[in-house]
Enzyme design. Structure first.
Site, mmCIF file in Angstrom:
data_model
loop_
_atom_site.group_PDB
_atom_site.id
_atom_site.type_symbol
_atom_site.label_atom_id
_atom_site.label_comp_id
_atom_site.label_asym_id
_atom_site.label_seq_id
_atom_site.Cartn_x
_atom_site.Cartn_y
_atom_site.Cartn_z
ATOM 1 N N HIS A 1 -66.717 81.411 44.200
ATOM 2 C CA HIS A 1 -65.813 82.412 44.335
ATOM 3 C C HIS A 1 -65.093 82.749 43.093
ATOM 4 C CE1 HIS A 1 -62.791 84.339 47.563
ATOM 5 N NE2 HIS A 1 -62.737 84.965 46.517
ATOM 6 N N GLU B 1 -69.023 84.390 46.580
ATOM 7 C CA GLU B 1 -67.987 84.837 47.492
ATOM 8 C C GLU B 1 -66.967 85.942 46.712
ATOM 9 O OE1 GLU B 1 -67.384 81.187 50.553
ATOM 10 O OE2 GLU B 1 -65.733 81.528 49.028
ATOM 11 N N HIS C 1 -63.551 76.797 55.272
ATOM 12 C CA HIS C 1 -62.033 76.793 54.811
ATOM 13 C C HIS C 1 -61.374 75.752 55.489
ATOM 14 C CE1 HIS C 1 -58.074 78.089 53.324
ATOM 15 N NE2 HIS C 1 -58.575 79.140 52.839
#
EC number: 2.6.99.2
Length: 237
Positions: free
Chosen positions: A43, A70, A190
């Site tokens: 990410h 991401e 997450h």
């Protein structure tokens, strides 16, 4: 089986804290794949405070499983993804100064924007996923954007489960069922951890992939990276 994609942002954070190249992100990613993980996730953020854009380019050359990038689809991020052409791009609506992702997309408000971005990536052969809350309206909105998958934002489940509330998984069950019925692939991520991943996997139908980074790396400090990767794989069977 649900695939495990390991987010290596924290490896880059540790490396960057001292400068140089220890730990070596590329070698760690190779090891994670050899240990059995089915994907590598990164990410990169605009300030490149952990994963750098060059890391994305370097990882593309060595990742042999699925490569997932991401991020918030600002132009700089889109240019990177179109250059690297990962297996999957996951669109996340995080602010530039966000410590970590903290909300899913409003897929109704941002439908036209998402449709345009997703079409661009899909035209280039890149599978798309949208980060969403376990909200039926947001899942239904996602289906109208043309995305291939959604990634369920699982923080609320993890928090509830840690307090003994197993019903915190219920909105995710319904979101997964609705998403699947609308033709969407189901990912999740997450705050998933060794403590909650087995329960989550057992209850969520049609779960294709989980992306796990922070907890996995923290657990590896005590238990070892190879051991932890295999512990996740066993819980996901």
């Amino acid at each position: 089986m649900t695939k495990l994609s390991v987010n290596v942002n924290k490896i880059a954070t540790l490396r960057n804290s001292r400068g140089g190249n220890v730990p070596n992100l590329i070698n760690v990613a190779k090891d994670i794949e050899e240990f059995g993980a089915e994907g590598i996730t990164i990410h990169p953020r605009p300030d490149e405070r952990h994963i750098t854009y060059q890391d994305a380019r370097d990882l593309k050359n060595i990742v042999t499983t699925e490569f997932n990038i991401e991020g918030n689809p600002i132009q700089k991020f889109m240019d990177l993804v179109l250059e690297v052409k990962p297996t999957q791009v996951t669109l996340v609506p995080d602010a530039e100064d966000a410590i970590t992702s903290n909300a899913g997309w409003d897929t109704i408000k941002h439908r036209d924007f998402l449709k345009e971005v997703i079409a661009t990536f899909k035209d280039n052969g890149i599978r798309t996923s949208i980060f969403v809350d376990a909200d039926i309206k947001m899942v239904e909105g996602a289906a109208l954007t043309g995305t291939d998958r959604i990634e369920l934002y699982t923080e609320s489940f993890a928090l509830g489960y840690s307090k003994g509330d197993k019903n915190s998984v219920n909105p995710f069950i319904e979101a997964a069922k609705i998403g699947h019925s609308l033709g969407l692939g189901i990912n999740a991520g997450h705050d998933l951890s060794l403590d909650n991943i087995k329960f989550f996997k057992q209850n969520i139908p049609h779960l294709l992939e989980v992306s796990i980074g922070h907890a996995l790396i923290c657990e590896s400090l005590y238990l070892g990276l190879e051991n932890v990767v295999n512990m996740y794989l066993n819980r996901l069977k």
